[in-house]
Design a protein around this motif. Structure first.
Motif, mmCIF file in Angstrom:
data_model
loop_
_atom_site.group_PDB
_atom_site.id
_atom_site.type_symbol
_atom_site.label_atom_id
_atom_site.label_comp_id
_atom_site.label_asym_id
_atom_site.label_seq_id
_atom_site.Cartn_x
_atom_site.Cartn_y
_atom_site.Cartn_z
ATOM 1 N N LYS B 61 -2.529 18.491 -6.217
ATOM 2 C CA LYS B 61 -3.353 18.336 -5.294
ATOM 3 C C LYS B 61 -4.267 19.774 -5.500
ATOM 4 O O LYS B 61 -5.499 19.134 -4.949
ATOM 5 C CB LYS B 61 -2.313 18.692 -4.075
ATOM 6 N N ILE B 62 -3.620 20.608 -5.938
ATOM 7 C CA ILE B 62 -5.247 21.641 -5.901
ATOM 8 C C ILE B 62 -5.924 21.795 -7.138
ATOM 9 O O ILE B 62 -7.446 21.173 -7.080
ATOM 10 C CB ILE B 62 -4.921 22.968 -5.739
ATOM 11 N N ALA B 63 -5.569 21.073 -8.340
ATOM 12 C CA ALA B 63 -6.381 20.865 -9.571
ATOM 13 C C ALA B 63 -6.398 20.013 -10.013
ATOM 14 O O ALA B 63 -8.118 19.334 -10.791
ATOM 15 C CB ALA B 63 -5.808 21.339 -10.456
ATOM 16 N N TYR B 64 -6.478 18.673 -9.700
ATOM 17 C CA TYR B 64 -6.590 17.425 -10.379
ATOM 18 C C TYR B 64 -6.932 16.249 -9.387
ATOM 19 O O TYR B 64 -7.779 15.574 -9.543
ATOM 20 C CB TYR B 64 -5.262 16.553 -11.068
ATOM 21 N N LYS B 65 -6.348 16.173 -8.245
ATOM 22 C CA LYS B 65 -6.961 15.861 -7.451
ATOM 23 C C LYS B 65 -7.900 15.479 -6.775
ATOM 24 O O LYS B 65 -9.329 14.560 -7.149
ATOM 25 C CB LYS B 65 -6.127 15.165 -6.418
ATOM 26 N N PRO B 66 -9.131 16.209 -6.890
ATOM 27 C CA PRO B 66 -10.467 16.986 -6.171
ATOM 28 C C PRO B 66 -11.221 16.280 -7.051
ATOM 29 O O PRO B 66 -12.684 15.893 -7.609
ATOM 30 C CB PRO B 66 -10.667 18.256 -6.402
ATOM 31 N N LEU B 67 -11.207 16.038 -8.868
ATOM 32 C CA LEU B 67 -11.327 15.823 -10.120
ATOM 33 C C LEU B 67 -11.269 14.671 -10.324
ATOM 34 O O LEU B 67 -11.923 14.374 -11.407
ATOM 35 C CB LEU B 67 -10.894 16.978 -11.126
ATOM 36 N N ARG B 68 -10.916 13.827 -9.703
ATOM 37 C CA ARG B 68 -10.059 12.175 -10.463
ATOM 38 C C ARG B 68 -11.291 11.598 -10.584
ATOM 39 O O ARG B 68 -11.109 10.777 -11.846
ATOM 40 C CB ARG B 68 -8.773 11.739 -8.899
ATOM 41 N N LYS B 69 -12.134 11.973 -9.377
ATOM 42 C CA LYS B 69 -13.533 10.639 -9.846
ATOM 43 C C LYS B 69 -14.360 11.333 -10.836
ATOM 44 O O LYS B 69 -15.676 10.764 -10.995
ATOM 45 C CB LYS B 69 -13.948 10.712 -8.777
ATOM 46 N N TYR B 70 -14.043 12.722 -11.565
ATOM 47 C CA TYR B 70 -15.074 13.391 -12.392
ATOM 48 C C TYR B 70 -14.549 12.351 -13.956
ATOM 49 O O TYR B 70 -14.870 13.047 -14.583
ATOM 50 C CB TYR B 70 -15.577 14.250 -12.195
ATOM 51 N N GLY B 71 -14.046 11.737 -14.066
ATOM 52 C CA GLY B 71 -13.516 11.008 -15.271
ATOM 53 C C GLY B 71 -12.203 11.809 -16.309
ATOM 54 O O GLY B 71 -12.548 13.223 -15.499
ATOM 55 N N ARG B 72 -12.097 11.756 -17.599
ATOM 56 C CA ARG B 72 -10.813 12.160 -18.024
ATOM 57 C C ARG B 72 -11.049 13.741 -18.360
ATOM 58 O O ARG B 72 -10.032 14.589 -18.488
ATOM 59 C CB ARG B 72 -10.246 11.393 -18.798
ATOM 60 N N LEU B 73 -11.925 13.774 -18.868
ATOM 61 C CA LEU B 73 -12.764 14.343 -20.012
ATOM 62 C C LEU B 73 -12.604 15.936 -18.875
ATOM 63 O O LEU B 73 -12.176 16.805 -19.171
ATOM 64 C CB LEU B 73 -13.510 14.982 -20.562
ATOM 65 N N SER B 74 -13.140 15.853 -17.938
ATOM 66 C CA SER B 74 -12.999 17.137 -17.201
ATOM 67 C C SER B 74 -11.470 17.820 -16.682
ATOM 68 O O SER B 74 -11.022 18.766 -16.212
ATOM 69 C CB SER B 74 -13.480 17.317 -15.379
ATOM 70 N N LEU B 75 -10.969 15.875 -16.567
ATOM 71 C CA LEU B 75 -8.792 17.336 -16.123
ATOM 72 C C LEU B 75 -8.639 17.708 -17.188
ATOM 73 O O LEU B 75 -7.529 18.378 -16.872
ATOM 74 C CB LEU B 75 -8.378 15.254 -15.608
ATOM 75 N N LEU B 76 -9.020 17.436 -18.319
ATOM 76 C CA LEU B 76 -8.394 17.217 -19.940
ATOM 77 C C LEU B 76 -8.359 19.050 -19.727
ATOM 78 O O LEU B 76 -7.646 19.586 -19.563
ATOM 79 C CB LEU B 76 -8.876 16.618 -20.426
ATOM 80 N N VAL B 77 -9.748 19.551 -18.932
ATOM 81 C CA VAL B 77 -10.155 20.641 -18.792
ATOM 82 C C VAL B 77 -9.359 21.594 -18.573
ATOM 83 O O VAL B 77 -9.025 22.972 -18.622
ATOM 84 C CB VAL B 77 -11.736 20.392 -19.617
ATOM 85 N N THR B 78 -9.477 20.609 -17.385
ATOM 86 C CA THR B 78 -8.559 22.059 -15.696
ATOM 87 C C THR B 78 -7.180 21.337 -16.580
ATOM 88 O O THR B 78 -6.235 22.846 -16.162
ATOM 89 C CB THR B 78 -8.621 20.880 -14.794
ATOM 90 N N ALA B 79 -6.296 20.589 -16.830
ATOM 91 C CA ALA B 79 -4.518 21.006 -17.153
ATOM 92 C C ALA B 79 -5.003 22.010 -18.413
ATOM 93 O O ALA B 79 -4.168 22.896 -17.764
ATOM 94 C CB ALA B 79 -4.930 19.737 -18.215
ATOM 95 N N ILE B 80 -6.130 22.265 -19.372
ATOM 96 C CA ILE B 80 -5.511 23.542 -19.773
ATOM 97 C C ILE B 80 -5.559 24.844 -19.142
ATOM 98 O O ILE B 80 -5.441 25.670 -19.846
ATOM 99 C CB ILE B 80 -6.892 23.931 -21.030
ATOM 100 N N GLY B 81 -6.619 24.668 -18.160
ATOM 101 C CA GLY B 81 -6.880 25.886 -17.412
ATOM 102 C C GLY B 81 -5.708 25.792 -16.473
ATOM 103 O O GLY B 81 -5.423 27.205 -16.596
#
Lengths: 233, 271
Positions: B61-81
């Motif tokens: 909810k906090i880290a991934y959802k707001p980024l969902r529409k910005y594509g997979r790369l931003s999600l990947l970087v967030t996941a590492i974060g």
């Protein structure tokens, strides 16, 4: 039943739908025709809640759905057969149908499945097959069947004839007419204007995001200007 | 552990780099409950599963959802974060020193003249049970169908009336809960936990998932098994220093020969 008032939809800075208004009454088949890029699909996607309009109002059965979440509309009796069919290719035909009835009970789905099989014998023959292996025409029938599973009050169809052989196009439009005669209200988006007009009661012509003409479908078929512009002379 | 990975990936096509760290949090959670409050092992484990499932949903909810529409790369970087964040938070709370974890599968059994801890068969049995349950869930329930629908085409799934957000949350809850179960077994076999244990574990789970065919549940299980056996064989016959090299070597080999994994489905599609 469905009324759309002054919607404006943007893709980033592109103004795709400009001040469009139209309505669909109970029991009607209404078609939106126009060239590629006229904003037809965008309008359907906005009604479905997949896109948002900056202005105006969309009401369905008296409820304002302008800002409703897309997933809630299925429960209200609005169904959308998207462009390109968009069946779930990795699921079986039967699972696709069950997805169509996602919001309904198991018993309702059982009954609805029987009706769909009756209407589309081809779909029944292939019910355990993976949907991605069906032919284009079969996929379109599955997409229609899936939409019928939710017992819709209004069916919106986006380019049901796309990519199909003429015989199949005839067949699909035959089904659309039958559905309408059986009481379904239909909003149809088509590039194949001649076919669309042959099944519709009323028609809106779109040009670069604007409604440029609204009339009875029969009148439009006779209109010389329209013939030239959309029906190939 | 690979199961949770594969599951999350299967539904949202996100390689959740924080998965290993959720495993780590699960381990600390179980350990803390047992050593500080003296909670019985089973309840500690259950609490940890619950805790990790909630944590998974919260992260989503906090880290991934707001980024969902910005594509997979931003999600990947967030996941590492998120992964680094979890590691550091746990380090802050529990310090960086390794902690001892008592194996709560008491006793050992003897098969063919060799001794095994009871943890080993328990791990296998419970993994098979979970795998079966997951397969049934995804294949035959309406929630499972919704998960598959979202994974294939989330927009059309919405048109069918599927609440995509809650489906993804549910997936994260299950995936993270599985991470917690994995952590309990890991700890019983290796008896030591530390805040950075998650990275390597997560990476191996990822390798297992890819090896088996990412998104496929039995594939993840098979991949996990291959890696486990591969590691042990290398440790026994070659050298314990070579294990990681072999694991990643196998990954590279599989990716070269069959990129979709052992049980993965081909990506070639008729359009």
């Amino acid at each position: 039943m469905l009324s759309v008032e002054n919607i404006n939809v943007y893709y980033g800075s592109i103004h795709a739908v400009k001040d469009v208004s139209f309505e669909v009454r109970q029991g009607e088949t209404v078609t939106l025709i126009g060239a590629n890029g006229a904003g037809k699909s965008t309008i359907l996607r906005t009604v479905s809640g997949l896109l948002r309009s900056k202005t105006g109002r969309i009401t369905f059965l008296g409820n304002d759905i302008s800002s409703a979440d897309a997933y809630k509309l299925a429960g209200m009796g609005l169904t959308h057969v998207p462009e390109g069919r968009r069946i779930f290719r990795h699921m079986t035909v039967r699972e696709n149908l069950d997805m169509g009835g996602y919001i309904r009970s198991k018993e309702d789905n059982k009954r609805a499945r029987r009706d769909v099989y009756e209407r589309f014998p081809r779909v029944r023959e292939r019910k355990d097959q993976i949907a991605g292996t069906l032919s284009g025409g079969e996929q379109q029938m599955l997409a229609l069947g899936r939409a019928l599973m939710s017992a819709p009050r209004l069916i919106m169809m986006d380019e049901p004839s796309m990519g199909l052989a003429p015989v199949l196009v005839q067949q699909i439009f035959g089904i659309i007419r039958e559905l309408n005669e059986a009481g379904a209200t239909i909003l149809l988006v088509e590039q194949n204007a001649r076919m669309a007009l042959s099944v519709a009661h009323r028609c809106y012509v779109l040009e670069t995001g604007r409604v440029v003409m609204a009339s009875d479908a029969g009148d439009l078929l006779e209109d010389d200007g329209v013939k030239k512009a959309y029906l190939g002379g | 552990m690979a199961l949770g990975y594969s599951m999350v990936y299967g539904v949202i096509k996100l390689i959740n780099f924080a998965h290993g760290d959720i495993i780590m949090v699960g381990a600390y959670c179980t350990w803390y409950m047992m050593s500080r409050f003296g909670v019985p092992a089973l309840f500690a484990a259950l609490f940890s599963v619950f805790f990790c499932a909630s944590l998974g949903v919260l992260i989503e909810k906090i880290a991934y959802k707001p980024l969902r529409k910005y594509g997979r790369l931003s999600l990947l970087v967030t996941a590492i974060g998120v992964s680094l964040f979890l590691q550091n938070v746990v380090q802050l709370i529990f310090k960086a020193d390794p902690r001892m974890f008592t194996n709560f599968f008491k006793g050992a059994i003897t098969i063919g003249g060799r001794q095994f801890s009871t943890a080993t068969p328990a791990t296998i049995i419970i993994s098979v049970i979970i795998m079966t349950a997951l397969t049934l869930l995804v294949k035959y329930t309406s929630m499972g169908r919704a998960m598959r629908a979202v994974s294939e085409d989330d927009e059309t799934a919405q048109l069918m009336g599927v609440n995509v957000s809650s489906t993804i949350s549910f997936t994260f809850a299950v995936g993270s809960g599985l991470a917690a179960i994995g952590s309990v077994f890991y700890c019983c076999s290796y008896s030591q936990i530390q805040p950075t244990m998650g990275s390597m574990l997560g990476l191996k789970a990822f390798v297992a998932a890819v090896l088996g065919g990412i998104g496929s549940i039995p594939g993840a299980m098979l991949g996990g098994l291959c890696i486990g056996v591969g590691e042990s064989v290398t440790r026994g016959f070659v050298s314990s220093k070579m294990t990681d090299a072999v694991v990643f070597g196998v990954l590279i080999a599989v990716l070269l020969i069959k990129p979709s994994g052992i049980l993965g489905r081909g990506s070639g599609e008729k359009v």
